[in-house]
Design a protein around this motif. Structure first.
Motif, PDB file in Angstrom:
ATOM      1  N   TYR A 163      60.530  56.968  17.955  1.00  0.00           N
ATOM      2  CA  TYR A 163      60.083  55.652  17.504  1.00  0.00           C
ATOM      3  C   TYR A 163      59.855  54.685  18.670  1.00  0.00           C
ATOM      4  O   TYR A 163      60.286  54.918  19.789  1.00  0.00           O
ATOM      5  N   CYS A 164      59.188  53.593  18.350  1.00  0.00           N
ATOM      6  CA  CYS A 164      59.023  52.484  19.294  1.00  0.00           C
ATOM      7  C   CYS A 164      60.269  51.614  19.172  1.00  0.00           C
ATOM      8  O   CYS A 164      60.691  51.274  18.073  1.00  0.00           O
ATOM      9  N   SER A 165      60.874  51.254  20.295  1.00  0.00           N
ATOM     10  CA  SER A 165      62.141  50.512  20.241  1.00  0.00           C
ATOM     11  C   SER A 165      61.955  49.023  19.960  1.00  0.00           C
ATOM     12  O   SER A 165      62.914  48.266  19.856  1.00  0.00           O
ATOM     13  N   LYS A 166      60.738  48.607  19.885  1.00  0.00           N
ATOM     14  CA  LYS A 166      60.358  47.306  19.338  1.00  0.00           C
ATOM     15  C   LYS A 166      60.691  46.074  20.174  1.00  0.00           C
ATOM     16  O   LYS A 166      59.971  45.085  20.117  1.00  0.00           O
ATOM     17  N   ILE A 167      61.812  46.085  20.907  1.00  0.00           N
ATOM     18  CA  ILE A 167      62.206  44.868  21.612  1.00  0.00           C
ATOM     19  C   ILE A 167      61.811  44.878  23.089  1.00  0.00           C
ATOM     20  O   ILE A 167      61.789  43.838  23.730  1.00  0.00           O
ATOM     21  N   CYS A 168      61.486  46.065  23.631  1.00  0.00           N
ATOM     22  CA  CYS A 168      61.369  46.183  25.089  1.00  0.00           C
ATOM     23  C   CYS A 168      60.110  45.547  25.655  1.00  0.00           C
ATOM     24  O   CYS A 168      60.130  45.051  26.784  1.00  0.00           O
ATOM     25  N   CYS A 169      58.988  45.534  24.896  1.00  0.00           N
ATOM     26  CA  CYS A 169      57.792  44.864  25.413  1.00  0.00           C
ATOM     27  C   CYS A 169      58.113  43.397  25.674  1.00  0.00           C
ATOM     28  O   CYS A 169      57.741  42.840  26.698  1.00  0.00           O
ATOM     29  N   MET A 170      58.823  42.811  24.711  1.00  0.00           N
ATOM     30  CA  MET A 170      59.110  41.379  24.837  1.00  0.00           C
ATOM     31  C   MET A 170      60.147  41.096  25.914  1.00  0.00           C
ATOM     32  O   MET A 170      59.999  40.163  26.706  1.00  0.00           O
ATOM     33  N   VAL A 187      59.135  49.511  33.992  1.00  0.00           N
ATOM     34  CA  VAL A 187      58.490  50.596  33.262  1.00  0.00           C
ATOM     35  C   VAL A 187      58.838  50.454  31.784  1.00  0.00           C
ATOM     36  O   VAL A 187      60.012  50.450  31.416  1.00  0.00           O
ATOM     37  N   GLN A 188      57.833  50.341  30.944  1.00  0.00           N
ATOM     38  CA  GLN A 188      58.068  50.209  29.509  1.00  0.00           C
ATOM     39  C   GLN A 188      58.131  51.579  28.837  1.00  0.00           C
ATOM     40  O   GLN A 188      57.728  52.580  29.424  1.00  0.00           O
ATOM     41  N   CYS A 189      58.583  51.583  27.608  1.00  0.00           N
ATOM     42  CA  CYS A 189      58.597  52.799  26.770  1.00  0.00           C
ATOM     43  C   CYS A 189      59.339  53.956  27.427  1.00  0.00           C
ATOM     44  O   CYS A 189      58.944  55.115  27.277  1.00  0.00           O
ATOM     45  N   VAL A 190      60.408  53.706  28.142  1.00  0.00           N
ATOM     46  CA  VAL A 190      61.155  54.808  28.742  1.00  0.00           C
ATOM     47  C   VAL A 190      62.035  55.455  27.670  1.00  0.00           C
ATOM     48  O   VAL A 190      62.998  54.860  27.209  1.00  0.00           O
ATOM     49  N   GLY A 191      61.636  56.654  27.267  1.00  0.00           N
ATOM     50  CA  GLY A 191      62.389  57.371  26.231  1.00  0.00           C
ATOM     51  C   GLY A 191      62.004  56.974  24.820  1.00  0.00           C
ATOM     52  O   GLY A 191      62.484  57.570  23.866  1.00  0.00           O
ATOM     53  N   SER A 192      61.150  55.971  24.672  1.00  0.00           N
ATOM     54  CA  SER A 192      60.661  55.624  23.336  1.00  0.00           C
ATOM     55  C   SER A 192      59.335  56.344  23.116  1.00  0.00           C
ATOM     56  O   SER A 192      58.686  56.751  24.075  1.00  0.00           O
ATOM     57  N   ARG A 193      58.928  56.483  21.891  1.00  0.00           N
ATOM     58  CA  ARG A 193      57.639  57.051  21.509  1.00  0.00           C
ATOM     59  C   ARG A 193      57.477  58.443  22.100  1.00  0.00           C
ATOM     60  O   ARG A 193      56.399  58.844  22.533  1.00  0.00           O
ATOM     61  N   CYS A 194      58.567  59.158  22.119  1.00  0.00           N
ATOM     62  CA  CYS A 194      58.661  60.397  22.852  1.00  0.00           C
ATOM     63  C   CYS A 194      58.970  61.480  21.836  1.00  0.00           C
ATOM     64  O   CYS A 194      60.100  61.597  21.408  1.00  0.00           O
ATOM     65  N   VAL A 240      51.037  46.880  24.910  1.00  0.00           N
ATOM     66  CA  VAL A 240      51.963  45.756  24.866  1.00  0.00           C
ATOM     67  C   VAL A 240      52.038  45.336  23.401  1.00  0.00           C
ATOM     68  O   VAL A 240      51.044  44.919  22.824  1.00  0.00           O
ATOM     69  N   ARG A 241      53.198  45.515  22.816  1.00  0.00           N
ATOM     70  CA  ARG A 241      53.334  45.247  21.379  1.00  0.00           C
ATOM     71  C   ARG A 241      54.107  43.952  21.190  1.00  0.00           C
ATOM     72  O   ARG A 241      55.304  43.899  21.441  1.00  0.00           O
ATOM     73  N   THR A 242      53.388  42.928  20.752  1.00  0.00           N
ATOM     74  CA  THR A 242      54.014  41.610  20.662  1.00  0.00           C
ATOM     75  C   THR A 242      53.722  40.940  19.322  1.00  0.00           C
ATOM     76  O   THR A 242      53.304  39.783  19.298  1.00  0.00           O
TER      77      THR A 242
HETATM   78  S1  SF4 Z   1      58.469  47.811  22.245  1.00  0.00           S
HETATM   79 FE1  SF4 Z   1      56.924  48.149  23.780  1.00  0.00          FE
HETATM   80  S2  SF4 Z   1      58.045  49.034  25.504  1.00  0.00           S
HETATM   81 FE2  SF4 Z   1      59.349  49.240  23.718  1.00  0.00          FE
HETATM   82  S3  SF4 Z   1      58.900  51.284  22.944  1.00  0.00           S
HETATM   83 FE3  SF4 Z   1      57.605  49.844  21.814  1.00  0.00          FE
HETATM   84  S4  SF4 Z   1      55.698  49.808  22.943  1.00  0.00           S
HETATM   85 FE4  SF4 Z   1      57.228  50.733  24.288  1.00  0.00          FE
END
Ligand code: SF4
Ligand SMILES: Cc1cc2nc3c(=O)[nH]c(=O)nc-3n(C[C@H](O)[C@H](O)[C@H](O)COP(=O)(O)OP(=O)(O)OC[C@H]3O[C@@H](n4cnc5c(N)ncnc54)[C@H](O)[C@@H]3O)c2cc1C
Ligand code: SF4
Ligand code: SF4
Ligand code: SF4
Lengths: 128, 664
Positions: free
Chosen positions: B404-411, B387-394, B436-438
């Motif tokens: 904020y977006c935690s930036k590293i989790c998609c990758m 599960v992505q974005c858990v607690g981010s962008r919230c 999916v932010r890459t």
């Molecule tokens: S990097 Fe991806 S998974 Fe992580 S918070 Fe940003 S959009 Fe969500």
């Protein structure tokens, strides 16, 4: 009713800002009534946002929502979809007329069987 | 009386388009003190500057008013021009008739009128300007790096390679940070240990680097070039200089039921421990909360087995004070707590894990020796949900998540999914994503490989609820593209948890008088042009303490911070800013108001003897400003109730003269 006015009216009644929605679908991912609904919680949000409200007003989905507030609890952006659904439902009911309460109507409704709470919440709901 | 020259710039049509520059120059000619006034197309160009220099000579000018763009843009330029012309650089005032005038007005007469008023104010100020000379202070050629993750390691190595001594203060028993806990790293999938541990060894062996592990910074005084820092070396009850890291004590310690923080509590360690085999420094540490000897005085096994005689149950915390020219903050990040996200059942099932726990579960040195096994029953999972974005962008849940977006989790989720499918082809792997932010070199290609070559099921939609049911985890989620609600019976769920700055960051920022944003990430001096400097002079930022970053970005920023530090330490003396506050001791009543508002801690009080008119002496408490620390922000001058505090270059009477000129 004019489309733009309808949208604004629903937003005002519900106090919800659909622009905050980031289209994540967590509301619909959590909704226990999902399979019963034609339009799902996230669709209510995006369709109200785009002013596409007539189909919602005519859909059974309005009455399938359990008002369980799971979507409200879990939406990461604080959008509160159930409140929006409630406002659409109210609009549908109002179109059928006789849907408003004034303080003067209350005495006539007093009844030992009806809990006070129900009157208070009806009053809250139908005076918006 | 000053002899003032006024120079009105057209800035092409930027100013001249809405301001009648000729009229401005004409009008300002009549102002008191002005002996020369002219206009020119581009005052900042070589020709424009030459015009200024020759006019100074020709008209014997003592002060200059440049009506041009913002002082942020060209004040430094024109100060240099003044110097070339033989004037003190602080005899120049800029009237900003571009950003604050021509750009915001459409109407020529109004724009012109305002430009004239701004020019008059500047003239009024220059009439009261006095030459200023910046003070000098020496630079201590030693740097402090706080935090020994990959950011701190890289910064320290780069500074040390340039020939300057560096100390690293790391609060854990070993350096390495989060990277030491990772298995393989995106986007190239090289093993984290293989690229990190050689760097850790380089740090240990570098003649210019000292490591203070298991230590914290407890006090910072001083200013750029000369910070006096107190470091607390926590007692580890092992003499670091003689411990050989053989690990005999660790094997023999009877107290083996301590949750192992390095493996995020998924297995246990002894009361005396070495976090991992490649730890630097490789010395044992006794955990006083669990050692029976330290708690009850009974045991002493480790001291008996230690051949080096390194165990010392009487060791005390030690405080060291050292002076540094520059400080680099590299305190990194931590995943946020999942306690408040009931919907993901993290606290209800051992088989709902965070991504960092997943790294340990797949790491050959981890609790399962690299085999992906369910933490609850040690069985091999077949259906795995990420599960992505858990607690981010919230943004609705400030008390539990992060906006904020935690930036590293998609990758890293793409990495986890891909590696799982690669190693265990019998698994079914789902990734729920919002986006999916890459954006990164070879990043999107990496994610597409997970989908196209490794058959990972990427589903656009969020998981709404996870319910443990028997041995399964029922995952309810939406599939927004197919318009379905899914119910997946998963064996293992991995949450890509948001990251936040280390909890110690805020108290550290207070000690350093460095600023932070509302999320407790350190703020940079300028988001684009000064990204590795803190607004506090002499304090630099490296790695994820400044914002979410992956390793490549962290290392680049670490190197950039190092080069800034090297630039500073290479200087023998620092020129200060002469526009600093100073208090008139005769007017100061010692009320402490200014000290409370000073964001840089530049103000102290001293008791001074004063001769009174009746020839008696009296001791009074008066404010004193350290000019090397003061940044000239002016907070104190407006706070001082007795009007004792004044700012050089922006004296109260100069400001009043400007206001008078505007109101006339
Ligand atoms: S990097 Fe991806 S998974 Fe992580 S918070 Fe940003 S959009 Fe969500
Ligand atoms: C699950 C997961 C997987 C990842 N996978 C990848 C990947 O595959 N590729 C990639 O490029 N990136 C990956 N990352 C990101 C990577 O971990 C970070 O970019 C990197 O660790 C940042 O390094 P850092 O030094 O800034 O912070 P950290 O690694 O957090 O180091 C900070 C150090 O400072 C110490 N410290 C903190 N406060 C203090 C204090 N007050 N005093 C003294 N010391 C202190 C800490 O103990 C720690 O040792 C992943 C992250 C996670 C969570
Ligand atoms: S959970 Fe909230 S943000 Fe997500 S789709 Fe529903 S209303 Fe939008
Ligand atoms: S309140 Fe209605 S829409 Fe929201 S989750 Fe419950 S049933 Fe679904
Ligand atoms: S003295 Fe403490 S650390 Fe040493 S062996 Fe005994 S319990 Fe373990």
């Amino acid at each position: 009713m004019n489309k733009k006015y309808l949208r604004e009216d629903i937003i005002r009644m519900s106090g919800v800002n659909p622009k905050k929605c980031m289209r994540c679908g967590k509301c619909s991912g959590t909704c226990p009534a999902y399979d019963e609904m034609e339009y799902h919680p996230h669709q209510f949000v995006s369709m109200v946002e785009s002013g596409d409200i007539e189909p919602l007003l005519e859909s059974d989905s309005l009455y399938r929502c359990l008002t369980c507030f799971a979507c409200v609890e879990r939406c990461p952006r604080g959008v509160e979809p159930a409140k929006l659904i409630e406002a659409v439902r109210l609009t549908a009911i109002r179109r059928q007329g006789a849907n408003r309460l004034t303080p003067n109507d209350i005495p006539a409704m007093l009844d030992d069987e009806i809990p006070q709470q129900a009157l208070v919440s009806a009053f809250r709901k139908y005076t918006k | 009386m000053q002899r003032i020259g006024v120079f009105v710039c057209w800035c092409g049509s930027n100013i001249a388009g809405t301001v009648d520059v000729v009229a401005v120059a004409e009008a300002l000619k009549k102002e008191p003190g002005v002996v020369f006034s002219t206009d020119y197309q581009y005052m900042c160009s070589q020709a424009g500057q030459d015009l200024i220099v020759s006019s100074v000579k020709e008209h014997n000018l003592t002060g200059l008013v440049i009506c041009s763009c913002s002082p942020r843009m060209h004040e430094a330029t024109f100060r240099k021009t003044a110097q070339v012309a033989g004037l003190n650089p602080y005899m120049v005032e800029i009237a900003n008739i571009r950003e604050q005038c021509s750009w915001v007005h459409k109407d020529m007469p109004i724009g012109t009128e305002k430009a004239i008023i701004l020019g008059k104010a500047a003239v009024a100020k220059v009439n009261l300007n006095a030459p200023l000379t910046p003070g000098e202070s020496p630079v201590t050629k030693r740097a402090l790096v706080i935090g020994g993750g990959i950011a701190g390691i890289q910064t320290a190595l780069d500074i040390a390679d340039a020939g300057f001594p560096v100390d690293i203060v790391e609060k854990k028993p070993t350096i390495g940070g989060k990277m030491a806990q990772l298995d393989k790293t995106f986007p190239t999938l090289d093993c984290a240990a293989c690229i990190l541990t050689p760097k850790m060894v380089d740090v240990a062996q570098h003649e210019n680097i000292r490591i203070f592990s298991y230590s914290e910074v407890t006090d910072v005084k001083g200013f750029i070039g000369n910070f006096d820092v107190t470091i607390k070396k926590n007692a580890r009850f092992v003499n670091e200089d003689i411990c050989t890291g053989c690990g005999d004590c660790v094997t023999k310690c009877p107290q083996k039921k301590v949750p192992n923080e390095f493996n995020l509590g998924m297995d246990n360690r002894s009361a005396i421990y070495i976090p991992f085999a490649q730890a630097v420094p490789k010395v044992a540490t006794i955990d006083p909360a669990h050692c029976t000897m330290l708690k009850t005085g009974k045991c002493g096994v480790c001291s008996k087995v230690c051949k080096a005689n390194a165990i010392d149950y009487t060791q005390k915390d030690e405080f060291i004070t050292e002076r540094y020219g520059a400080i680099v903050v590299a305190t990194g990040f931590d995943p946020i707590s999942m306690d408040k996200f009931d919907e993901f059942a993290y606290n209800q099932s051992k088989d709902v894990i965070t991504s960092l726990e997943f790294e340990r579960l797949t790491n050959a040195a981890g609790p399962t020796a690299g085999k992906l096994l369910r933490p609850s029953d040690g069985e091999h999972p077949h259906k795995i949900v990420f599960v992505q974005c858990v607690g981010s962008r919230c943004d609705s849940c400030a008390e539990k998540g992060k906006e904020y977006c935690s930036k590293i989790c998609c990758m890293y989720t793409a990495k986890h999914a891909m590696l799982t499918r690669d190693k265990y082809p019998d698994t079914e792997v789902y990734v729920f994503y919002i986006d999916v932010r890459t954006p990164g070199k070879n990043f999107d290609e990496f994610y597409r490989r997970a989908v196209e070559e490794y058959d990972v099921h990427y589903i656009k939609g969020m998981v709404g609820k996870i319910t443990p049911e028997g041995k399964k985890l029922m995952v309810r989620a939406s599939d927004l593209l197919d318009g379905k609600q899914l119910n997946i019976d998963a064996d293992l769920v991995v949450l890509a948890t948001a990251i936040e700055p280390d909890k110690s960051a805020r108290s550290l920022a207070t000690m350093l008088t460095a600023s932070m944003d509302t999320n407790d990430f350190f703020t940079e001096a300028h988001p684009k042009l000064r990204p590795v400097e803190s607004p506090t002079a002499g304090v630099f930022l490296s790695g994820t303490c400044q914002g979410p970053k992956d390793i490549p970005e962290t290392v680049s920023q670490a190197g950039a911070a190092a080069s800034k530090v090297i630039g500073l330490l290479a200087k023998d003396k620092l020129k200060g800013n002469p526009c600093v506050a100073s208090s008139d001791e005769l007017m100061c009543n010692g009320c402490s108001s200014c000290e409370k508002v000073c964001p840089y801690g530049a103000i102290t009080y001293e008791n001074k003897e004063f001769r009174m008119p009746d020839r008696t002496t009296r001791v009074r408490r008066v404010a004193s400003v350290n000019p090397a620390v003061c940044q000239g922000c002016g907070c104190c001058t407006v706070t001082c109730p007795s009007g004792a505090m004044d700012l050089r270059g922006f004296m109260n009477e100069q400001i009043m003269a400007e206001v008078d000129a505007i109101c006339k």
